[in-house]
Design a protein around this motif. Structure first.
Motif, PDB file in Angstrom:
ATOM      1  N   ASP A 242      13.976  47.107  74.713  1.00  0.00           N
ATOM      2  CA  ASP A 242      12.962  46.597  75.633  1.00  0.00           C
ATOM      3  C   ASP A 242      12.661  47.577  76.773  1.00  0.00           C
ATOM      4  O   ASP A 242      11.523  47.730  77.184  1.00  0.00           O
ATOM      5  CB  ASP A 242      13.420  45.249  76.211  1.00  0.00           C
ATOM      6  CG  ASP A 242      13.257  44.142  75.202  1.00  0.00           C
ATOM      7  OD1 ASP A 242      12.962  44.473  74.024  1.00  0.00           O
ATOM      8  OD2 ASP A 242      13.408  42.972  75.579  1.00  0.00           O
ATOM      9  N   MET A 243      13.723  48.243  77.301  1.00  0.00           N
ATOM     10  CA  MET A 243      13.537  49.174  78.425  1.00  0.00           C
ATOM     11  C   MET A 243      12.563  50.273  78.030  1.00  0.00           C
ATOM     12  O   MET A 243      11.590  50.552  78.727  1.00  0.00           O
ATOM     13  CB  MET A 243      14.887  49.797  78.810  1.00  0.00           C
ATOM     14  CG  MET A 243      15.870  48.814  79.407  1.00  0.00           C
ATOM     15  SD  MET A 243      15.431  48.417  81.104  1.00  0.00           S
ATOM     16  CE  MET A 243      16.103  49.867  81.918  1.00  0.00           C
ATOM     17  N   GLU A 244      12.826  50.869  76.858  1.00  0.00           N
ATOM     18  CA  GLU A 244      11.963  51.950  76.377  1.00  0.00           C
ATOM     19  C   GLU A 244      10.537  51.459  76.181  1.00  0.00           C
ATOM     20  O   GLU A 244       9.583  52.123  76.547  1.00  0.00           O
ATOM     21  CB  GLU A 244      12.515  52.500  75.056  1.00  0.00           C
ATOM     22  CG  GLU A 244      13.502  53.631  75.237  1.00  0.00           C
ATOM     23  CD  GLU A 244      13.940  54.189  73.895  1.00  0.00           C
ATOM     24  OE1 GLU A 244      13.169  54.967  73.316  1.00  0.00           O
ATOM     25  OE2 GLU A 244      15.028  53.795  73.425  1.00  0.00           O
ATOM     26  N   ARG A 246       9.031  48.938  77.603  1.00  0.00           N
ATOM     27  CA  ARG A 246       8.373  48.685  78.886  1.00  0.00           C
ATOM     28  C   ARG A 246       7.913  49.996  79.512  1.00  0.00           C
ATOM     29  O   ARG A 246       6.838  50.093  80.079  1.00  0.00           O
ATOM     30  CB  ARG A 246       9.324  47.958  79.843  1.00  0.00           C
ATOM     31  CG  ARG A 246       9.436  46.479  79.542  1.00  0.00           C
ATOM     32  CD  ARG A 246       9.831  45.661  80.758  1.00  0.00           C
ATOM     33  NE  ARG A 246      10.077  44.291  80.331  1.00  0.00           N
ATOM     34  CZ  ARG A 246      11.254  43.855  79.878  1.00  0.00           C
ATOM     35  NH1 ARG A 246      12.296  44.662  79.830  1.00  0.00           N
ATOM     36  NH2 ARG A 246      11.384  42.617  79.496  1.00  0.00           N
ATOM     37  N   SER A 247       8.778  51.032  79.374  1.00  0.00           N
ATOM     38  CA  SER A 247       8.435  52.327  79.958  1.00  0.00           C
ATOM     39  C   SER A 247       7.180  52.889  79.308  1.00  0.00           C
ATOM     40  O   SER A 247       6.529  53.754  79.860  1.00  0.00           O
ATOM     41  CB  SER A 247       9.600  53.290  79.805  1.00  0.00           C
ATOM     42  OG  SER A 247       9.697  53.706  78.468  1.00  0.00           O
ATOM     43  N   MET A 248       6.836  52.410  78.102  1.00  0.00           N
ATOM     44  CA  MET A 248       5.620  52.888  77.449  1.00  0.00           C
ATOM     45  C   MET A 248       4.424  51.995  77.771  1.00  0.00           C
ATOM     46  O   MET A 248       3.381  52.077  77.127  1.00  0.00           O
ATOM     47  CB  MET A 248       5.825  52.961  75.939  1.00  0.00           C
ATOM     48  CG  MET A 248       6.853  54.023  75.567  1.00  0.00           C
ATOM     49  SD  MET A 248       7.248  53.968  73.832  1.00  0.00           S
ATOM     50  CE  MET A 248       5.703  54.516  73.175  1.00  0.00           C
ATOM     51  N   GLY A 249       4.609  51.081  78.710  1.00  0.00           N
ATOM     52  CA  GLY A 249       3.497  50.263  79.165  1.00  0.00           C
ATOM     53  C   GLY A 249       3.213  49.056  78.285  1.00  0.00           C
ATOM     54  O   GLY A 249       2.114  48.525  78.265  1.00  0.00           O
ATOM     55  N   ASN A 251       4.298  45.132  77.151  1.00  0.00           N
ATOM     56  CA  ASN A 251       5.073  43.950  77.515  1.00  0.00           C
ATOM     57  C   ASN A 251       5.709  43.425  76.233  1.00  0.00           C
ATOM     58  O   ASN A 251       5.068  42.698  75.472  1.00  0.00           O
ATOM     59  CB  ASN A 251       4.149  42.907  78.145  1.00  0.00           C
ATOM     60  CG  ASN A 251       4.907  41.642  78.524  1.00  0.00           C
ATOM     61  OD1 ASN A 251       6.067  41.460  78.141  1.00  0.00           O
ATOM     62  ND2 ASN A 251       4.244  40.775  79.268  1.00  0.00           N
TER      63      ASN A 251
END
Lengths: 354, 360
Positions: A242-244, A246-249, A251
């Motif tokens: 999920d972190m990765e 989210r970092s790619m924009g 949700n």
């Protein structure tokens, strides 16, 4: 590994890779067509290949009006809708399983895991018990599948967040709840009338396939398939953590629910028209992964083709092998379970080597 | 001296009592080979199999001894003619089992039965709880005429009414012999192939010949069993398989209330079978019990089917036979309206040869 490398900027595929891909999809399509032709010509009522061609020709040249002869009706009103329904459901279940395994980064999940199948089964069984069939039964099965999914959503959402593990556990809880409700229905059902229908339907079967029923299945399956098709790029991203993501924009939570809704739609519709057809969503994605690799842009259509061909073949076996119909669920499990075992061993052997 | 006399008298009395006990004692071997013993005729009987409840009422000629039955047996009785003949049936407990035949032992024991009747061949789960509660149990199975006569006879013996059953068995044998003697002369090629469908609404379910009562009476009435190639036991088949058999006559079960002959006539495949084209699709009648499985009215089922398969050979007046039978079995005078309802005269539509059953 291909999964991570395809997630971000997609490298331009080389010509050789495109060639291989065309070859692979070509042969999968051929396999599907062959299984459909086989299904059309095989059956308990003997119809020669020449007569088969005659029937099809007559139907096409008469503006798709079915002649009144019994063999023509069997080919065009029994076998054709049945094999198309089996193909469509097989494809949808396999794609649903693929999407689910991608989202959960877990090769052991399937639509049963979210409790959708059990919810849909309860809806349908309830209608049989009350004495409804046809469109009401289909509607109830689909609706209860959705209810199961929404319940999973409610239970899994803690402090405004939904984690993968809590979704799996919630799916198990909801699945168990609906399985118990189905058992209650079986307990009170009349052994003279409704009980055999419920049991038979829970084992899965395409024997009630008609053009009408195919028509009922198409909207739900088409919508679900389109949704997964549109999200096939996102599946690669959702397969990251999920972190990765989210970092790619992206949700991930919202995207995941889109996928879940698509799967509910496809599973609910399949259960509604054919009962509970197990194992397809679990086994077929693995076979497809062996053939085309992990990239969901190719994996999704490959799983769809394999699933369709596989279920058409299995259903043909179910209705032709003996004069009594073999329950579909029995065959998919009998063939699916050992194949799954082999795949699993191979998977771990490779994982150990790596 | 007095004491000696008293002792002798007591001994004599005891001997006399044990003699009467052994004279009264009822004992038989049930369908699982168990010995069932009753010290005296059972006054209270609970029945878990569905059709047996109506058989017990028939043999007893009343509902007094039936203290518990399957909820589905009760609904069949209340909705059918038996509830009309014996309105007291509605007061009998149906909490002794769920429809699935697993006994609710405490409810069962609370009815204080002298005899419990349960299915044979379904394993200890169905029987052990009853035996553990200390209740005398008779296990029955069906599928053949011989078995039917056996369990009917045991039930009558258990109620101390062997004379009741003799008449019913004689009737079965007499009708069977009469029909058999006539069908024996029918050449094979003149026997229509007949398909009995136990289910037809959602799934199409039928059976092979072995140990199947429907196959038995199809052959008895001068027909061939269309599904004879199936193994023993019920199996689901598809429309294509039925088209390949292409039966001349289709019998629809009496279990699915909503099932009508239209189901077959309107089916794109089944509607083209010989049976549909010849308008020879019949829904089984519903009398004191459904006419499909073996029961106390079976000879009427045989006559009904014989007349449908070979109307030119069998000259019975079925309506008269029904009136006679209902008088004997239930002590009831059937009226024309009741006969029409039992034979489903209204809902059979324009089925071939069905006009012969209408009142003149």
């Amino acid at each position: 590994m291909s999964m991570t490398e395809t997630a971000g900027e997609m490298p331009r595929p080389s010509l050789a890779r495109i060639g291989r891909r065309i070859g692979m999809f070509g042969s999968l399509t051929v396999a599907l067509v062959v299984s459909m032709v086989f299904a059309l010509s095989a059956g308990r009522f003997e119809i020669s290949p020449l007569r088969l061609l005659e029937i099809i020709h007559a139907c096409v040249s008469n503006g798709f009006v079915v002649a009144n002869e019994i063999d023509a009706r069997i080919v065009l009103l029994v076998r054709l809708p049945r094999l198309l329904l089996a193909a469509l459901c097989g494809g949808a279940l396999a794609i649903g399983g693929t999407a689910l395994q991608g989202v959960f980064r877990n090769p052991l999940v399937s639509p049963q895991v979210l409790g959708i199948s059990q919810g849909a089964a309860f809806g349908g069984a309830l209608m049989i018990l009350i004495g409804y069939s046809g469109i009401v039964l289909l509607g109830a099965a689909f609706l209860m599948g959705l209810v199961a999914l929404i319940l999973v959503g409610f239970i899994a959402r803690i402090d405004g967040r939904t984690e993968v593990l809590s979704v799996i556990l919630s799916g198990m809880i909801v699945g168990a709840l609906f399985a118990a409700l189905v058992s209650i229905l079986q307990f009170v059902a009349d052994p003279n009338s409704s009980l055999p229908a419920i049991v038979y339907w829970l084992m899965g079967s395409f024997s009630t396939a008609t053009w009408e029923r195919l028509g009922m299945a198409v909207p739900g399956l088409a919508l679900g398939l389109t949704l997964v098709w549109l999200l096939r790029y996102r599946l690669n991203v959702l397969a990251l953590d999920d972190m990765e993501a989210r970092s790619m924009g992206i949700n991930p939570e919202r995207e995941r629910w889109y996928i879940f809704a698509a799967i509910a739609l496809m599973t609910g519709t399949t259960v509604a028209v054919a009962g509970v057809v197990g194992w397809i969503g679990l086994v077929v994605p693995h076979a497809a992964r062996i053939l085309v690799g992990e990239d969901h842009r190719t994996l999704v259509p490959a799983a769809g083709l394999v699933g369709a061909a596989y279920l058409v073949f299995i259903d043909t076996l179910a209705r032709t092998a003996t004069s009594a119909e073999i329950p579909l669920g029995v065959l998919t499990a009998l063939i699916g379970a050992p194949v799954f075992g082999l795949l699993l061993r191979r998977h771990f052997r490779e994982a150990n080597r790596a | 001296m007095l004491r000696h006399l008293r002792m002798t008298a007591a001994a004599g009395l005891a001997a006399a009592m044990s003699m009467t006990a052994s004279a009264d004692e009822i004992s038989f071997t049930d369908h699982e080979g168990r010995t069932v013993s009753l010290a005296r005729p059972a006054e209270r009987i609970a029945s878990i199999p569905i059709p047996m409840a109506s058989t017990l009422i028939a043999i007893d000629g009343g509902t007094e001894r039936l203290v518990g039955m399957n909820p589905r047996a009760k609904s069949a009785i209340l909705e059918g003619i038996l509830g009309e003949i014996f309105p007291t049936a509605k007061d009998i407990s149906s909490d002794i089992t769920a429809p699935n035949f697993i006994p609710n032992v405490e409810e069962l024991a609370a009815t204080r039965p002298d005899l419990v009747i349960q299915w044979a061949g379904r394993g200890p789960d169905y029987v052990d709880p009853i035996l553990n509660a200390g209740l005398t149990t008779m296990l029955i199975s069906y599928g053949t005429e011989a078995k039917t006569r056996e369990y009917m006879t045991w039930a009558a013996e258990a109620m101390g009414k062997p004379e009741r059953i003799a008449a019913l068995i004689d009737w079965r044998e007499q009708v069977l012999q009469e029909i058999q003697s006539k069908t024996a002369e029918i050449p094979e090629e003149d026997k229509p192939s007949v398909l009995y469908l136990l289910r037809a609404q959602e799934v199409l379910r039928t059976s092979g010949e072995e140990g199947n009562y429907n196959a038995f009476y199809i052959k008895l009435a001068g027909g061939k069993v269309a599904s004879a190639s199936l193994p023993a036991g019920w199996a689901d088949v598809n429309a294509e398989q039925i088209a390949a058999w292409n039966p001349d006559v289709i019998l629809l079960n009496s279990f699915e209330d909503e099932l009508r002959t239209d189901r077959i006539y309107n089916d794109p495949i089944l509607g083209l079978t010989n049976a549909a084209q010849g308008k020879r699709i019949y829904k089984m009648p519903l009398g004191g019990y459904r006419w499909d499985p073996p029961n106390q009215e079976s000879p009427l089922t045989w006559m009904w089917l014989a007349k449908l398969l070979h109307p030119e050979i069998f000259q019975y007046d079925l309506r008269e036979e029904m009136k006679k039978a209902y008088k004997t079995i239930y002590g009831h005078d059937l009226n024309d309206e009741q006969i029409d309802t039992i034979l489903r005269v209204e809902t059979q539509g324009e089925a071939a040869d069905y006009a012969q059953f209408k009142a003149e």
